[in-house]
Each structure stands twice: as structure tokens, then as C-alpha cells.
Design a protein around this motif. Structure first.
Motif, short mmCIF file in Angstrom:
data_model
loop_
_atom_site.label_atom_id
_atom_site.label_comp_id
_atom_site.label_asym_id
_atom_site.label_seq_id
_atom_site.Cartn_x
_atom_site.Cartn_y
_atom_site.Cartn_z
N ASN A 65 0.83 -1.19 0.00
CA ASN A 65 0.00 0.00 0.00
C ASN A 65 0.87 1.25 0.00
OD1 ASN A 65 -2.79 -1.28 0.52
ND2 ASN A 65 -1.50 -2.17 2.11
N ILE A 66 0.59 2.14 -0.94
CA ILE A 66 1.36 3.37 -1.09
C ILE A 66 0.43 4.56 -0.93
CG2 ILE A 66 2.88 4.71 -2.59
CD1 ILE A 66 4.02 2.03 -1.77
N ILE A 76 0.22 -1.43 -5.11
CA ILE A 76 1.16 -1.94 -6.11
C ILE A 76 1.23 -3.46 -5.98
CG2 ILE A 76 3.58 -1.97 -6.82
CD1 ILE A 76 3.82 0.88 -6.00
N PRO A 77 1.17 -4.17 -7.11
CA PRO A 77 1.21 -5.63 -7.05
C PRO A 77 2.45 -6.15 -6.35
CG PRO A 77 0.56 -4.89 -9.23
CD PRO A 77 0.98 -3.67 -8.47
N ASN A 100 -2.28 -9.09 -9.43
CA ASN A 100 -3.14 -8.90 -8.27
C ASN A 100 -4.56 -8.63 -8.78
OD1 ASN A 100 -3.07 -6.24 -9.17
ND2 ASN A 100 -2.66 -5.36 -7.17
N ILE A 101 -4.94 -9.41 -9.78
CA ILE A 101 -6.25 -9.26 -10.41
C ILE A 101 -7.37 -9.59 -9.43
CG2 ILE A 101 -7.75 -10.10 -12.27
CD1 ILE A 101 -5.15 -10.70 -13.85
N ASP A 114 -5.69 -4.29 -7.22
CA ASP A 114 -6.28 -3.32 -8.14
C ASP A 114 -6.38 -3.83 -9.58
OD1 ASP A 114 -6.59 -1.63 -6.08
OD2 ASP A 114 -5.13 -0.13 -6.71
N GLY A 115 -6.05 -5.08 -9.83
CA GLY A 115 -6.31 -5.66 -11.14
C GLY A 115 -5.19 -5.57 -12.15
N TYR A 116 -3.93 -5.59 -11.71
CA TYR A 116 -2.81 -5.45 -12.63
C TYR A 116 -2.15 -6.80 -12.94
CZ TYR A 116 -2.91 -0.40 -11.85
OH TYR A 116 -3.29 0.91 -11.79
N LEU A 117 -1.83 -6.99 -14.21
CA LEU A 117 -0.96 -8.07 -14.65
C LEU A 117 0.37 -7.41 -14.97
CD1 LEU A 117 -0.44 -11.01 -15.54
CD2 LEU A 117 -1.21 -10.33 -17.83
#
Length: 302
Positions: A57-58, A71-72, A79-80, A84-87
Motif C-alpha cells: 500500500n502506497i 502496487i502488485p 493482483n487481479i 487493483d487488477g494489474y498483470l
């Protein structure tokens, strides 16, 4: 006029200092990011960074109005389902290649599961990053630059050609590629003026809904065809679509200066101002707009 007693002032000052210091304390279930090798370095001026569960967490204090982001975990591929849903891929060239909320059909195309997040294998980053940019994923120098500007775009700040646009790609089994490009600026219904209009269109209303239900690349291709995508016989014909990570790095190069310019409040107020109201310096500062679409946007990049 009543004056505060010295003891009262001292008490208030103590309370203020205590409040400030407590803002940087971490609870038993939190720990500073520096203690975990699975999380990336953050370069913002005054960040608060802590780990909670599987998330980094930032909380950016500044610049660009800060913002809170997740941030993943760098030990995981995505972290889909738990963030927050990032590949994400971290290529050996440096930087980060990312896809936000990839479609199930895209995950399938990349050989990844669409039901759960997976662990990251660093030795696979270069190969995955290459396949991701061919699907429209973009390279960024680091998470700081991405989050600082994407948070403002999502908050309604007009960026237009200063922020990399959305690229959707589908590869039908018959060959070739369907491609669509959309602005990432927030759609401001009824408030668009004739000066600050995006060079690229917003995605059609049903675009993301229909894409979500594509089961194969052929499904995705048919949807893109129906909703106005452009067909190319070869990916080599597609302007602005990287085929390697190095090409993706080169495509980002023009955006470095543009994004840096957007950190200047005065520039943001001038780049989309009416030409009749511009002074000569402001007019010279703003790049010439392309005549049409994305092709001319990339004329100097190929």
C-alpha cells in the motif's frame, strides 16, 4: 480578546506532534515495505509505504496531489483477484510492463489462468513482457510515474496526447490483427468544449461489457469489428504497436517530456487553450496536433 494560556498552547502543540508521528506508525498487522523483498522501491517525495496481507500500500503525499494505490506484490504475477487488477512483468531492460484488468481471453492467450493470481517466475519476465506488449500492454519507467499521472487522469484532469492511450488488440485465427485505440481521459458528458477535445475517441458504451464476455480471440475480433476496430493484415502494419519490449520503451520516449510538462500547473492550463487567447510563447509550447487518428501521432516513431 481572550488569549490562550501557555499550558493550553503547549498541550495543543504536543497533541499535534503526537498526531503527526502516529500517522507514520504501523499496526501489528502492517510492516514497512523496506522489510520485504517482494515489493518494489518507491521514489515519491514523501511516501507512506506499508504491507498489509499480500498488498503493498502506497500513500503518496506529493507530488501531483498524491493518492493511495496498491502496487502488485513483485513475487506474484498479478493482483487481479486480490488487489487493483494489474498483470505485471518486470523485463530485464528495467521498468515495468503492465496490463490493467486484462480480459479472460487475454490471460488465456498469454497462457495464464483466469481464475486466480499466480506466482511470478523472474526468468519468464522477458518472454511474458514481449507477449504482453503485443496485446497492447505498455512499458513505464516505474510505478511512481505511472501512478502519479494515472491518478490525475482518472480524477478528471485532461491529459489527451500527454498520456499513453488505451490499445486493444485481437488476433483472429484467420490471421492479421484487429486494433482499437481510445483516449484514457474521463468522458465528461455534456461538458466537453470545442478546444479541449481528445484526439482519439472514447471507447463505445458497450465496449468493455462486450469484451468481458469474449471466450476466444475470434470472439474478441468479432466484437472489435462490430464496434469499430481497425483490421490489419499484419501486426507490422499497425502504427504504435510494439512487437518487442525495446520497441515499447521507444514508444514511451515521447511521453517522458509530455508527462513532465503536465506537472506544471501553468502548462496544463495552456496546452488546450483557445488559439485566439494564446500568447506567442504558449502557442509555441504546444505541439502541433495530428491531422487524424493515431497514424500521424506515430509518424516520427517508426
Amino acid at each position: 480578546m481572550n488569549r490562550a494560556k501557555p499550558t493550553t498552547c503547549i498541550f495543543l502543540l504536543f497533541a499535534l506532534l503526537a498526531g503527526i508521528s502516529s500517522a507514520y506508525e504501523y499496526g501489528d498487522d502492517l510492516r514497512p515495505c523496506e522489510e520485504d523483498k517482494c515489493f518494489v522501491a518507491i521514489h515519491s517525495d514523501v511516501p507512506r509505504c506499508w504491507i498489509q496481507g499480500d498488498n503493498q500500500n502506497i500513500d503518496y503525499m506529493r507530488p501531483l496531489d498524491g493518492g493511495f494505490h496498491v502496487i502488485p506484490n513483485a513475487c506474484r504475477r498479478s493482483n487481479i483477484f486480490g488487489g487493483d487488477g494489474y498483470l505485471v512483468a518486470y523485463p530485464s531492460t528495467g521498468g515495468v510492463v503492465l496490463l490493467r484488468n486484462p480480459l479472460a481471453v487475454d490471460l488465456q492467450y498469454l497462457g495464464l489462468p483466469n481464475t486466480h493470481d499466480t506466482a511470478r517466475s523472474p526468468d519468464e519476465d522477458d518472454d511474458l513482457a514481449t507477449r504482453m506488449v503485443q496485446l497492447g500492454a505498455q512499458w513505464w519507467p516505474n510505478w511512481d510515474i505511472y501512478f502519479r499521472h494515472s491518478s490525475r487522469v482518472h480524477g478528471g484532469i485532461f491529459y489527451d496526447y500527454h498520456f499513453p492511450f488505451e490499445v486493444d488488440v485481437a488476433f483472429p485465427t484467420t490471421g492479421g490483427a484487429w486494433v482499437a485505440n481510445f483516449t484514457r481521459d474521463v468522458l465528461r458528458h455534456g461538458y466537453e468544449d470545442q478546444v479541449c477535445q481528445s484526439w482519439l475517441p472514447h471507447a463505445p458504451d458497450l465496449w468493455h461489457v462486450k469484451m468481458r464476455y469474449a471466450l476466444t480471440m475470434d470472439d474478441k475480433s468479432e466484437t472489435m469489428k462490430e464496434l469499430g476496430g481497425t483490421f490489419y493484415n499484419s501486426v507490422d502494419e499497425v502504427p504504435g504497436l510494439a512487437k518487442t519490449v525495446q520497441e515499447a520503451v521507444s514508444l514511451f520516449e515521447p511521453f517522458k517530456e509530455r508527462l513532465n510538462s503536465m506537472e506544471d500547473d501553468g502548462y496544463r492550463g495552456r496546452f488546450c487553450a483557445d488559439d485566439e487567447d494564446d500568447d506567442e510563447d504558449a502557442a509555441n509550447e504546444r505541439p502541433e496536433k495530428p491531422r487524424w487518428g493515431i497514424a500521424s501521432l506515430f509518424n516520427g516513431w517508426r
